[in-house]
Design a protein around this motif. Structure first.
Motif, mmCIF file in Angstrom:
data_model
loop_
_atom_site.group_PDB
_atom_site.id
_atom_site.type_symbol
_atom_site.label_atom_id
_atom_site.label_comp_id
_atom_site.label_asym_id
_atom_site.label_seq_id
_atom_site.Cartn_x
_atom_site.Cartn_y
_atom_site.Cartn_z
ATOM 1 N N PHE A 255 0.817 -1.224 0.000
ATOM 2 C CA PHE A 255 0.000 0.000 0.000
ATOM 3 C C PHE A 255 0.849 1.272 0.000
ATOM 4 O O PHE A 255 0.314 2.365 -0.178
ATOM 5 N N GLY A 256 2.156 1.134 0.245
ATOM 6 C CA GLY A 256 3.015 2.323 0.291
ATOM 7 C C GLY A 256 3.792 2.512 -0.990
ATOM 8 O O GLY A 256 3.832 3.606 -1.537
ATOM 9 N N ASN A 257 4.376 1.437 -1.475
ATOM 10 C CA ASN A 257 5.204 1.560 -2.673
ATOM 11 C C ASN A 257 5.286 0.212 -3.396
ATOM 12 O O ASN A 257 6.339 -0.429 -3.415
ATOM 13 N N PRO A 258 4.163 -0.205 -3.981
ATOM 14 C CA PRO A 258 4.188 -1.518 -4.646
ATOM 15 C C PRO A 258 5.143 -1.531 -5.827
ATOM 16 O O PRO A 258 5.388 -0.494 -6.442
ATOM 17 N N GLU A 264 -0.381 -1.021 -7.862
ATOM 18 C CA GLU A 264 -0.600 0.382 -7.476
ATOM 19 C C GLU A 264 -1.927 0.884 -8.045
ATOM 20 O O GLU A 264 -2.688 1.560 -7.360
#
Lengths: 272, 219
Positions: A255-258, A264
């Motif tokens: 959820f932060g930086n796929p 994303e």
């Protein structure tokens, strides 16, 4: 469970250190029509013990199918078939001919989307699995019922009416009762198929809090359509699309930086 | 790819527009303060001081827009980084605006004291400060990580010129050059321009965070 057979006593199953894989899925393909079309395609992932793993993805992506493969719920479909690969739980191939689905489900419990208590008393709902195992001693049953209801954060609300019908409980309470029923037989893994989708926000928060507490004793795999819920409750998240595993990583990363654009796009609401 | 919710796209886009607008205002304030000094136009300096309120209000507007997006859409991944970084960037831009006001106030004092030849010594620093701020703004507007890294590199030149200029002016003051107060004010202007360079670097670091999710601050 051992390498060669499934024991009937979950307590006798080998222990797995937290974070070590308890479920290993290797190149799994699965079909609902005897192999004509694969609903799941070449899925490989390892699910760590003592953690919460979330399966996310749009409807029809195969996440619930995979969850049901983990305790062979798909055996109920005549034409369902694992076409390639294997699923090992505690080192045992769960689709091996000598593994009974009923035995497997003692280790791998399941909580469903729609709470489904039996039309019995609160006490009998929780004691049911133990009675099926042949336990008759009232002292043991009483203790197991209390422990399970306490772990399911329901004991305080029902301790004075254990003989009342389970159907008289609120929706959120019924779902926690189903969780108590599932954990009463001390499974190693608890599968949850959208456990909060029929609940209001308060009842949902209680279940989410409960998931965090249960994590100490159980490995939890949860299918959810609610991505905020996945971020709140899970340690790792797997994103599925059209029967394939697109990305599997720590929830913070998904959820932060796929790593994969498709992930994303999905988690940020660009398709679904 | 666009979001399913059109309002979400519209709000993210409006947030970005607001940051770009604030960046333009902050850069213009710096330019105007310097122009006031170099053209002996004290009115321009007063304008910069008066107009700072607009920049402050724009900061509040961006905060509100960012908070509204966080509240309504629960952004994740690059959308979340975009919102968080936009709020950070507007903080840096507000401080660039404050430094423009400091420059304007110092310029006003210098102009009041009479013509000062050393004012021209800050020209190379002004050139670099202009380049670095507009570079940071372009990098944000174009989401250009490569340019953001260049901006970070550019700050070395700003620091070097500021250091040399401060040393040179300090030597002049030590040597008895007059008027001391005006020379000191040129040093303070040089320091404001150097700080503006640092703030442009902060903006560039936020841009790298948006594009690569890498926090390169303090590295």
């Amino acid at each position: 469970m051992t390498e060669t057979s499934v024991t009937t006593d979950p307590a006798a199953a080998p222990s797995v250190a937290s974070n070590e894989p308890i479920i290993a899925i290797d190149d799994l393909s699965f079909s609902y029509d005897l192999g004509k079309t694969n609903t799941l395609r070449n899925i490989s992932l390892e699910i760590p013990a003592g953690k919460v793993t979330a399966f996310i993805g749009p409807s029809g992506c195969g996440k619930s199918t995979l969850l049901r493969c983990l305790n062979r719920m798909n055996d109920l479909v005549d034409t369902a078939k694992v076409t390639t690969g294997r699923i090992s739980i505690l080192g045992q191939d769960i689709n091996a001919p000598d593994v009974e689905a009923i035995e497997l489900r003692k280790h791998v419990g399941m909580v469903f989307q729609k709470y489904n208590p039996f039309p019995k008393s609160i006490y009998e709902n929780v004691a049911y699995g133990l009675r099926v195992q042949g336990i008759k001693n009232k002292g043991i049953l009483d203790q197991a019922v209390e422990e399970s209801l306490q772990k399911a954060a329901l004991w305080g609300e029902v301790k004075d009416r254990l003989d009342s019908s389970a159907l008289g409980l609120s929706g959120g309470q019924q779902q926690r009762l189903c969780i108590a029923r599932t954990i009463a037989v001390k499974p190693r893994i608890v599968l949850m198929d959208e456990p909060c989708s029929a609940l209001d926000p308060i009842a949902t928060a209680r279940i989410e809090e409960l998931i965090a507490e249960l994590q100490e004793d159980f490995t939890i795999v949860i299918v959810t359509h609610n991505m905020q819920q996945a971020t709140r409750v899970s340690d790792r998240t797997a994103f599925f699309y059209l029967g394939e595993l697109i990305e599997y990583d720590e929830t913070q990363i998904i959820f932060g930086n796929p790593s994969i654009k498709q992930t994303e796009d999905y988690v940020s609401g660009r398709f679904g | 790819m666009a979001h399913i919710l059109k309002n979400y796209d519209d709000d993210l886009s409006a947030l970005k527009d607001s940051v770009v607008e604030m960046g333009t205002q902050a850069l213009a304030a710096m330019e105007k303060a310097i122009k006031g000094l170099s053209t002996n136009d004290v009115e321009l300096c007063y304008d910069v001081i008066d107009e700072d309120e607009r920049i402050d209000q724009q900061e509040k507007k961006i905060d509100e827009q960012g908070m509204s997006i966080l509240l309504r859409f629960n952004p994740v991944a690059s959308d979340l980084r975009h919102v968080l970084s936009s709020i950070n960037i507007c903080r840096s831009l507000e401080r660039i605006g404050d430094h423009a006001v400091n420059i304007a106030k110092r310029a006003r004092k210098i102009l009041k004291a009479g013509e000062l030849e050393e004012v021209r010594l800050i020209d190379p620093l002004v050139l670099e400060a202009r380049k670095i701020v507009s570079g940071a703004l372009t990098a944000f507007s174009d989401v250009d990580e490569q340019l953001a890294h260049k901006v970070i590199e550019m700050d070395r030149a700003v620091d070097k010129i500021h250091k040399a200029l401060s040393k040179s002016l300090s030597n002049k003051i030590s040597g008895g050059a007059q008027p001391t107060e005006s020379l000191l004010n040129v040093i303070f202007i040089s320091r404001s321009l150097e700080r503006i360079g640092d703030l442009a670097v902060n903006i560039a670091e936020d841009i790298v965070f948006i594009t690569s999710a890498e926090d390169i601050r303090h590295t």
